[in-house]
Design a protein around this motif. Structure first.
Motif, PDB file in Angstrom:
ATOM      1  N   THR A  83       0.825  -1.208   0.000  1.00  0.00           N
ATOM      2  CA  THR A  83       0.000   0.000   0.000  1.00  0.00           C
ATOM      3  C   THR A  83       0.856   1.254   0.000  1.00  0.00           C
ATOM      4  OG1 THR A  83      -1.687  -1.172   1.293  1.00  0.00           O
ATOM      5  CG2 THR A  83      -1.859   1.228   1.174  1.00  0.00           C
ATOM      6  N   LYS A  84       0.555   2.169  -0.930  1.00  0.00           N
ATOM      7  CA  LYS A  84       1.271   3.438  -1.007  1.00  0.00           C
ATOM      8  C   LYS A  84       0.546   4.506  -0.194  1.00  0.00           C
ATOM      9  CE  LYS A  84       2.433   2.553  -5.870  1.00  0.00           C
ATOM     10  NZ  LYS A  84       2.233   3.047  -7.252  1.00  0.00           N
ATOM     11  N   SER A  85       1.286   5.488   0.247  1.00  0.00           N
ATOM     12  CA  SER A  85       0.667   6.655   0.874  1.00  0.00           C
ATOM     13  C   SER A  85      -0.160   7.397  -0.177  1.00  0.00           C
ATOM     14  CB  SER A  85       1.739   7.594   1.433  1.00  0.00           C
ATOM     15  OG  SER A  85       1.168   8.827   1.818  1.00  0.00           O
ATOM     16  N   THR A  86      -1.220   8.036   0.260  1.00  0.00           N
ATOM     17  CA  THR A  86      -2.076   8.791  -0.661  1.00  0.00           C
ATOM     18  C   THR A  86      -1.573  10.216  -0.886  1.00  0.00           C
ATOM     19  OG1 THR A  86      -3.493   9.471   1.194  1.00  0.00           O
ATOM     20  CG2 THR A  86      -4.125   7.476  -0.009  1.00  0.00           C
ATOM     21  N   ILE A 111       6.616  11.093   6.579  1.00  0.00           N
ATOM     22  CA  ILE A 111       5.372  10.426   6.967  1.00  0.00           C
ATOM     23  C   ILE A 111       5.645   9.256   7.904  1.00  0.00           C
ATOM     24  CG2 ILE A 111       4.245  11.072   4.818  1.00  0.00           C
ATOM     25  CD1 ILE A 111       4.428   8.171   3.910  1.00  0.00           C
ATOM     26  N   LYS A 113       5.272   5.419   9.362  1.00  0.00           N
ATOM     27  CA  LYS A 113       5.308   4.121   8.674  1.00  0.00           C
ATOM     28  C   LYS A 113       3.933   3.495   8.525  1.00  0.00           C
ATOM     29  CE  LYS A 113       6.366   1.559  12.926  1.00  0.00           C
ATOM     30  NZ  LYS A 113       7.336   0.657  13.585  1.00  0.00           N
ATOM     31  N   ASP A 115       1.381   5.053   7.460  1.00  0.00           N
ATOM     32  CA  ASP A 115       0.661   5.754   6.396  1.00  0.00           C
ATOM     33  C   ASP A 115       0.862   5.119   5.027  1.00  0.00           C
ATOM     34  OD1 ASP A 115      -0.335   7.635   8.180  1.00  0.00           O
ATOM     35  OD2 ASP A 115       1.426   8.916   7.980  1.00  0.00           O
ATOM     36  N   GLY A 116       1.570   3.995   4.967  1.00  0.00           N
ATOM     37  CA  GLY A 116       1.808   3.339   3.688  1.00  0.00           C
ATOM     38  C   GLY A 116       3.205   3.618   3.169  1.00  0.00           C
ATOM     39  N   ASN A 118       6.411   5.067   1.494  1.00  0.00           N
ATOM     40  CA  ASN A 118       6.877   6.431   1.233  1.00  0.00           C
ATOM     41  C   ASN A 118       7.928   6.488   0.130  1.00  0.00           C
ATOM     42  OD1 ASN A 118       8.842   5.126   2.713  1.00  0.00           O
ATOM     43  ND2 ASN A 118       9.275   6.854   4.078  1.00  0.00           N
ATOM     44  N   ILE A 127       8.595   0.998   2.622  1.00  0.00           N
ATOM     45  CA  ILE A 127       8.652   1.950   3.733  1.00  0.00           C
ATOM     46  C   ILE A 127      10.123   2.055   4.104  1.00  0.00           C
ATOM     47  CG2 ILE A 127       8.057   2.382   6.137  1.00  0.00           C
ATOM     48  CD1 ILE A 127       5.476   0.835   5.690  1.00  0.00           C
ATOM     49  N   THR A 195       3.494  16.605   3.782  1.00  0.00           N
ATOM     50  CA  THR A 195       3.063  16.592   5.184  1.00  0.00           C
ATOM     51  C   THR A 195       2.811  18.013   5.687  1.00  0.00           C
ATOM     52  OG1 THR A 195       5.419  16.493   5.790  1.00  0.00           O
ATOM     53  CG2 THR A 195       4.176  14.428   5.803  1.00  0.00           C
TER      54      THR A 195
END
Length: 276
Positions: A83-86, A111, A113, A115-116, A118, A127, A195
């Motif tokens: 899953t990637k960060s949005t 971000i 860890k 949050d998906g 990075n 990550i 962020t």
């Protein structure tokens, strides 16, 4: 329990006898390390280009062997996830192999860890440690970034909006939905991380009803345009334009912040100051 202790003892003995290779293999099997960047360790990466995603002209190139080795250590310790960060990427990494092959990745700084991923490319996502911020990108961002920039930048926008909206209220002018557009503030786009955009958006929503960073394609009753005119460590200048209705005249404010004895003093005027 005795069996578990025996296993860990065996691992410790093996590591002491054979060095890092066994340790790395165990970390890889446990998911704490990956082998996707071994070409860097093998000396096949001739340079790494790191570029701001918001300012294509703002980039630097790593060619130093020690710096590339440091980058390898960080990337190889990254955990592969699905899953990637949005959040929008802050930086683009291009790793150039000898022979012409280029590996391209997106990176989101700062971000958590949870949050998906990075750090990710087209095929895999990772990550990676915040060491990438601390050991590498801190040097990048400090090249031209003024001290206390976020404090002054955010404060200037909020203060100008408060002053303008107070006057509008006294004149019975409706504010409605508010979009703050910083997309054309190109001179500072290189400094702003995803962020930090989240923090600014939260601050706008706390201070004003129905205010947010302007989203592309979305219409607002009131638009706030921010353009930075100049900055140094102790000075910040901006031109902020506010339009509440297409039929109403645009209000232009000149913001001049100066740091005196450690405290920031902000001047907001409708006339352009001398020497602005």
């Amino acid at each position: 329990m005795k069996k578990i202790v025996t296993i860990f003892l065996a691992i410790a003995i093996a590591m002491s006898m054979t060095g890092c290779s066994v340790s790395d293999t165990i970390k890889t099997k446990l998911g704490f390390r990956n082998e996707d960047f071994e070409y860097i360790k093998e000396g096949n990466a001739k340079k790494i280009v790191i570029q701001s995603n918001r300012d294509k002209g703002f980039k630097f190139v790593l060619t130093d062997v020690a710096a590339i080795k440091q980058m390898y250590d960080i990337l190889a310790s990254g955990k592969e996830v699905g899953t990637k960060s949005t959040l929008e990427p802050d930086y683009i990494f291009e790793i150039y192999e000898k022979g012409g092959k280029v590996h391209k990745y997106n990176y989101i700084a700062g971000i958590d860890k949870n949050d998906g991923a990075n750090f990710y490319g087209d095929d895999k996502s990772y990550i990676v440690s915040s060491r990438l911020d601390n050991d590498v990108l801190k040097h990048f961002s400090n090249i031209r970034k003024p001290k206390y920039f976020e404090e002054v930048y955010h404060g200037s926008i909020i203060s100008t909006m408060k002053e303008d909206f107070a006057k509008a209220k006294s004149d019975n002018i409706q504010i409605g939905s508010v979009g703050v557009d910083i997309s054309e503030d190109l001179s500072i786009s290189k400094f702003i991380l995803s962020t930090e955009l989240v923090k600014l958006n939260e601050l706008l929503r706390q201070e004003f009803k129905n205010a947010e960073l302007a989203q592309e394609g979305k219409e607002y009753d009131t638009l706030v345009h921010v353009i930075t005119e100049g900055y140094k460590t102790d000075v910040y200048k901006a031109k902020i334009s506010i339009t509440k209705d297409k039929k109403l005249k645009e209000h232009v404010y000149y913001v001049w912040c100066k740091n005196k004895s450690g405290a920031w003093e902000t001047s907001i005027t409708t006339e352009k100051p001398k020497d602005f």
